[in-house]
Design a protein around this motif. Sequence first.
Motif, PDB file in Angstrom:
ATOM      1  N   ILE A 172       0.686  -1.445   0.087  1.00  9.56           N
ATOM      2  CA  ILE A 172       0.101   0.230  -0.600  1.00  9.56           C
ATOM      3  C   ILE A 172       0.744   1.683  -0.093  1.00  9.56           C
ATOM      4  O   ILE A 172       0.619   2.371  -0.782  1.00  9.56           O
ATOM      5  CB  ILE A 172      -0.784  -0.040   1.487  1.00  9.56           C
ATOM      6  N   MET A 173       2.054   1.304   0.937  1.00 10.32           N
ATOM      7  CA  MET A 173       3.073   2.521   0.598  1.00 10.32           C
ATOM      8  C   MET A 173       3.243   2.766  -0.731  1.00 10.32           C
ATOM      9  O   MET A 173       3.739   3.974  -1.231  1.00 10.32           O
ATOM     10  CB  MET A 173       3.926   2.367   1.560  1.00 10.32           C
ATOM     11  N   LEU A 174       4.261   1.751  -1.323  1.00 15.02           N
ATOM     12  CA  LEU A 174       4.386   1.837  -2.668  1.00 15.02           C
ATOM     13  C   LEU A 174       3.048   3.153  -3.606  1.00 15.02           C
ATOM     14  O   LEU A 174       3.373   2.977  -4.337  1.00 15.02           O
ATOM     15  CB  LEU A 174       5.114   0.475  -3.358  1.00 15.02           C
ATOM     16  N   VAL A 175       1.778   1.831  -3.534  1.00 15.55           N
ATOM     17  CA  VAL A 175       1.235   2.497  -4.158  1.00 15.55           C
ATOM     18  C   VAL A 175       1.284   3.856  -4.053  1.00 15.55           C
ATOM     19  O   VAL A 175       0.914   4.698  -4.506  1.00 15.55           O
ATOM     20  CB  VAL A 175      -0.029   1.762  -4.187  1.00 15.55           C
ATOM     21  N   ASN A 176       1.318   4.614  -2.781  1.00 14.20           N
ATOM     22  CA  ASN A 176       1.034   5.488  -2.077  1.00 14.20           C
ATOM     23  C   ASN A 176       2.404   6.131  -2.528  1.00 14.20           C
ATOM     24  O   ASN A 176       2.280   8.078  -3.252  1.00 14.20           O
ATOM     25  CB  ASN A 176       1.202   5.895  -0.777  1.00 14.20           C
ATOM     26  N   VAL A 177       3.769   5.856  -2.889  1.00 15.74           N
ATOM     27  CA  VAL A 177       4.013   6.982  -3.120  1.00 15.74           C
ATOM     28  C   VAL A 177       4.287   7.434  -4.703  1.00 15.74           C
ATOM     29  O   VAL A 177       4.373   8.196  -5.513  1.00 15.74           O
ATOM     30  CB  VAL A 177       5.575   5.792  -2.522  1.00 15.74           C
ATOM     31  N   THR A 178       3.434   6.037  -5.134  1.00 10.21           N
ATOM     32  CA  THR A 178       3.554   6.163  -7.161  1.00 10.21           C
ATOM     33  C   THR A 178       2.407   7.340  -7.536  1.00 10.21           C
ATOM     34  O   THR A 178       2.263   7.815  -8.346  1.00 10.21           O
ATOM     35  CB  THR A 178       2.792   4.340  -7.284  1.00 10.21           C
ATOM     36  N   GLU A 179       1.344   7.061  -6.198  1.00 10.90           N
ATOM     37  CA  GLU A 179       0.658   8.109  -7.168  1.00 10.90           C
ATOM     38  C   GLU A 179       0.725   9.670  -6.176  1.00 10.90           C
ATOM     39  O   GLU A 179       0.019  10.176  -6.499  1.00 10.90           O
ATOM     40  CB  GLU A 179      -1.149   7.747  -5.665  1.00 10.90           C
ATOM     41  N   ARG A 180       1.105   9.712  -5.335  1.00 11.83           N
ATOM     42  CA  ARG A 180       2.242  10.995  -4.805  1.00 11.83           C
ATOM     43  C   ARG A 180       2.941  11.341  -5.224  1.00 11.83           C
ATOM     44  O   ARG A 180       4.058  12.242  -4.594  1.00 11.83           O
ATOM     45  CB  ARG A 180       1.898  10.711  -3.676  1.00 11.83           C
ATOM     46  N   THR A 181       3.639  10.767  -6.627  1.00 13.47           N
ATOM     47  CA  THR A 181       5.075  11.229  -6.516  1.00 13.47           C
ATOM     48  C   THR A 181       4.827  12.548  -7.369  1.00 13.47           C
ATOM     49  O   THR A 181       5.957  13.587  -6.867  1.00 13.47           O
ATOM     50  CB  THR A 181       5.390  10.572  -8.579  1.00 13.47           C
ATOM     51  N   ARG A 182       3.772  13.566  -7.573  1.00 12.42           N
ATOM     52  CA  ARG A 182       4.107  14.455  -8.108  1.00 12.42           C
ATOM     53  C   ARG A 182       4.156  15.683  -6.330  1.00 12.42           C
ATOM     54  O   ARG A 182       4.836  16.583  -6.034  1.00 12.42           O
ATOM     55  CB  ARG A 182       3.278  15.443  -8.923  1.00 12.42           C
ATOM     56  N   GLU A 183       3.319  15.153  -5.918  1.00 14.35           N
ATOM     57  CA  GLU A 183       3.810  15.625  -4.336  1.00 14.35           C
ATOM     58  C   GLU A 183       4.837  15.712  -3.838  1.00 14.35           C
ATOM     59  O   GLU A 183       4.952  16.846  -2.705  1.00 14.35           O
ATOM     60  CB  GLU A 183       2.336  14.877  -3.480  1.00 14.35           C
ATOM     61  N   ILE A 184       5.887  14.787  -4.137  1.00 15.51           N
ATOM     62  CA  ILE A 184       6.901  14.400  -3.095  1.00 15.51           C
ATOM     63  C   ILE A 184       8.137  15.344  -4.083  1.00 15.51           C
ATOM     64  O   ILE A 184       8.388  16.179  -3.655  1.00 15.51           O
ATOM     65  CB  ILE A 184       7.800  13.209  -3.349  1.00 15.51           C
ATOM     66  N   GLY A 185       7.470  15.547  -5.538  1.00 14.11           N
ATOM     67  CA  GLY A 185       7.825  16.800  -6.172  1.00 14.11           C
ATOM     68  C   GLY A 185       8.337  17.876  -5.833  1.00 14.11           C
ATOM     69  O   GLY A 185       8.601  18.787  -5.650  1.00 14.11           O
ATOM     70  N   VAL A 186       6.541  18.505  -5.262  1.00 16.14           N
ATOM     71  CA  VAL A 186       6.045  19.819  -5.604  1.00 16.14           C
ATOM     72  C   VAL A 186       7.246  19.780  -3.723  1.00 16.14           C
ATOM     73  O   VAL A 186       7.708  20.887  -3.588  1.00 16.14           O
ATOM     74  CB  VAL A 186       5.232  19.895  -4.846  1.00 16.14           C
ATOM     75  N   ARG A 187       7.352  18.983  -2.095  1.00 10.43           N
ATOM     76  CA  ARG A 187       8.180  19.135  -1.239  1.00 10.43           C
ATOM     77  C   ARG A 187       9.251  20.001  -1.929  1.00 10.43           C
ATOM     78  O   ARG A 187       9.695  20.536  -1.277  1.00 10.43           O
ATOM     79  CB  ARG A 187       7.607  18.024  -0.592  1.00 10.43           C
ATOM     80  N   MET A 188       9.780  18.230  -2.669  1.00  7.81           N
ATOM     81  CA  MET A 188      11.297  18.758  -2.973  1.00  7.81           C
ATOM     82  C   MET A 188      11.559  19.694  -2.881  1.00  7.81           C
ATOM     83  O   MET A 188      12.799  20.480  -2.681  1.00  7.81           O
ATOM     84  CB  MET A 188      11.826  17.361  -3.667  1.00  7.81           C
ATOM     85  N   ALA A 189      11.171  20.674  -4.438  1.00  9.26           N
ATOM     86  CA  ALA A 189      11.385  21.563  -5.247  1.00  9.26           C
ATOM     87  C   ALA A 189      11.212  22.969  -3.852  1.00  9.26           C
ATOM     88  O   ALA A 189      11.640  23.808  -3.954  1.00  9.26           O
ATOM     89  CB  ALA A 189      10.379  22.017  -6.808  1.00  9.26           C
TER      90      ALA A 189
END
Length: 386
Positions: free
Chosen positions: A283-300
């Motif tokens: 489930i966490m791997l699915v979460n990471v895949t679905e929230r890739t864009r969110e992760i990008g925004v946070r890192m940016a």
Amino acid sequence: MALRSLRANLFRSALTLLGVIIGVAAVVTMLAIGDGSKREVMQRIESMGTNLLLIRPGRGMRGGDSGVNLTTEDAELIAELPNVTAVAPERGTSSTLRFGNSDHRAMIQGVWPGFMETRDWQLASGTFITEADLASFAPVIVLGQTVAENLFPNGEDPVGRYVLVRNVPFEVVGVLAEKGANAFGQDQDDVAVVPLSTGFVRLFGQQHLDSITVKVADAAAVHHTEATIQELLAGRHSEDAFRIRNTASILETAEAAHNTFTLLLGSVAAISLLVGGIGVMNIMLVNVTERTREIGVRMATGARAGSILLQFNTEALVVCGIGGLIGVGLGLGAAAALGLVGMPVLFSFWPPILAFSFAFATGLLFGYLPARKAAQLDPVVALASE
């Protein structure tokens, strides 16, 4: 943030929690059942006494020739040994007891007065067999609770009444206190005892013994006493003509067997918790895949890789922590319900703590890989993902 993430996908979060809940509940319930079963068996064995030696006939000692059987002379010599406080030779047969229109088939045991002390048994009413009864071949009998209830179903006092055993009238002089089942599930109260001498003359027809039970004064010296008895009987019979069992060794063997059984139950239940952990990782791997864009925004916007790692690890720990707490409650409830229907259960402090800690460790372990994958994403690639 972790709780908001769980609320955003309630159905997925519930499925993730379910695996952890079932695993933790199974561990808690199985260990409670295992510990309860162990306690019950240990109590039944301990009720026999841990300072007893049980002497049984070996090969070649079941015949009718008293020269190759355990005899009352053996018991008398054993009683004279140091560290021996009580000796109870026994001979038994199954027979029907009758009082009026009631009859009941039970085990009739011929015993010495030391029977009460070696068995740690008490009287509910009346008296027990005495040395005078033994010497005079008195036709007296002491009933177990099961026998008394069957022959006197209306609750009348059996003491002073006469019951027939093989058409021989025996006066009831006492009733034994309730003992319950032994370690093998046999009803110990379904018995009646008579003086051994009377049993030899009127009931058994043979003079040899079924067993001799010896109670020792100092349990620490029980092995030395056992060796002394072994030497004594070996001088009177052949080496393989008898067997001596030490109840302390029986207790140790039973405890080791039940520890293995409890470990097996816990291991089987832990496998389901491991499966739940794999579900968390998926489930966490699915979460990471679905929230890739969110992760990008946070890192940016300045989030470091460690912050992303902490965020997703925390989410996994929250899932397993909540699942662990619910699982512990469900497991304790299931064990309590099983206890109400008669299954032996034992609640202790450590199984719930261990199960919850294992659930927490599962979240940390299986949440790390998805969190690490999220933390290693390239911000540019993450922002460009759909």
